[in-house]
Design an enzyme around this catalytic site. Structure first.
Site, PDB file in Angstrom:
ATOM      1  CD  GLN A  75      -1.863  -3.902  -3.695  1.00 27.51           C
ATOM      2  OE1 GLN A  75      -2.924  -4.446  -3.975  1.00 27.51           O
ATOM      3  NE2 GLN A  75      -0.917  -4.534  -3.023  1.00 27.51           N
ATOM      4  CB  SER A  76      -2.833  -2.488 -11.365  1.00 23.47           C
ATOM      5  OG  SER A  76      -3.747  -2.629 -12.430  1.00 23.47           O
TER       6      SER A  76
END
Ligand SMILES: Cc1ncc(COP(=O)(O)O)c(C=O)c1O
Length: 318
Positions: A75-76
């Site tokens: 989920q960067s």
């Protein structure tokens, strides 16, 4: 010293970002709390990475890259924004992300799907494996490629936050404290170095949301960025202040982080994220509770973005 303007830079964001006083929270904490709205940097969902990418992607362009690789967790925010920015500049982004955390098509994974980004989820805990894979793919493509490290946190990326400190110095208020989240280190290192150069008297606090050795990473990055700028400054332990807010783990919401998110939402109508800014603001609240701020102090909190995480990571909050 070299000026920041002497570095190649692409224009991606809308700057300066506003600084606003948090009136209700200031009353509650008996000090003057302000927020620097880097959640409004203007590309994607906003966030701190835009400042770093202006320097990093200019370097990629200068080197003739057609493909831009970067990495991070599933989920960067950094990876999602790199994809948005590289695509806009006509380069092909390829994200090789750790298969860790929330991998379903929600939050930043959903946004990457919308952009048609090539995303490879790699089952590893070691970024060295990922950088190796970038070279393998890059060489097999036979075109120029550019590797951006996790979080965009190298010396060049950190210049984005040296420049943010310069920007703050021109916005009219003198701050006693500046508080930010520290996830890969570039934002904190840039601000702490930038404060040394442009904000004398401002103490910079990095709220650590991961378990990496930031007591080494922060000064090392500050020194590398200072060298890049040819700035003759020594880096001392009193130039950066670190506090551990990681709680149950990186990208795992914490009780105190969630409470800070709820407080900001209720009192100010602003949304923090569960991975970075919520935990960082919890650190600011803890400092206030411990009496770190005087009634006359001006305290600036950096809202570094992270909206994607609200919809992917912050589930089942009570
Ligand atoms: C929303 C948000 N805030 C803060 C950070 C931390 O910044 P840095 O990686 O430069 O330490 C990140 C990225 O890691 C982020 O995505």
């Amino acid at each position: 010293m070299r000026t920041l303007n002497s570095f190649p830079r692409v224009s991606l964001g809308i700057f300066p970002t506003p600084i606003q006083k948090l009136e209700n929270i200031s009353k509650k904490l008996h000090t003057n709390v302000f927020i620097k709205r880097d959640d409004l940097t203007g590309l994607g969902l906003g966030g701190n990475k835009i400042r770093k990418l202006e320097f990093l992607l200019a370097d990629a362009k200068k080197r003739g890259a057609q493909v831009v690789f970067t990495t991070g967790g599933a989920q960067s925010n950094h990876a999602m924004l790199t994809a948005a920015a590289a695509g806009k500049l006509g380069m092909k982004p390829i994200l090789i992300l750790k298969k860790r955390g929330v991998t379903e098509r929600v939050g930043n994974q959903l946004l990457e799907h919308l952009m048609g980004t090539e995303v490879i989820l790699m089952d590893t805990d070691d970024y060295a494996d990922i950088y190796e894979e970038m070279d393998r793919i890059g060489l097999s493509l036979g075109v120029g490629y550019y590797k951006i490290p996790c979080g965009g946190s190298n010396a060049l990326g950190s210049l984005g936050y040296v420049d943010c400190a310069r920007e703050i110095s021109e916005q009219g208020t003198r701050f006693d404290h500046l508080v930010c989240a520290e996830g890969s280190g570039g934002t904190m290192a840039g601000l702490a170095l930038g404060a040394k150069l442009f904000l004398p008297g401002t103490k910079v606090h990095g709220m650590m949301v991961d378990n990496d050795p930031f007591d080494q990473i922060t000064p090392a990055l500050m020194r590398e960025a200072a060298a890049l700028l040819e700035a003759e400054v020594g880096i001392d332990p009193e130039d950066y202040h670190l506090m551990d807010l990681c709680g149950p783990g990186y990208a795992i919401p914490s009780r105190e982080g969630n409470d800070a998110i709820a407080l900001m939402a209720r009192e100010e109508g602003l949304f923090l994220d569960p991975v970075y800014t919520g935990k960082a603001f919890a650190g600011l609240l803890k400092m206030a509770e411990e009496g770190a701020f005087r009634e006359t102090d001006n305290v600036l909190f950096l809202h570094s973005g992270g909206a994607g995480g609200i919809f992917a990571v912050l589930r089942n909050i009570d």
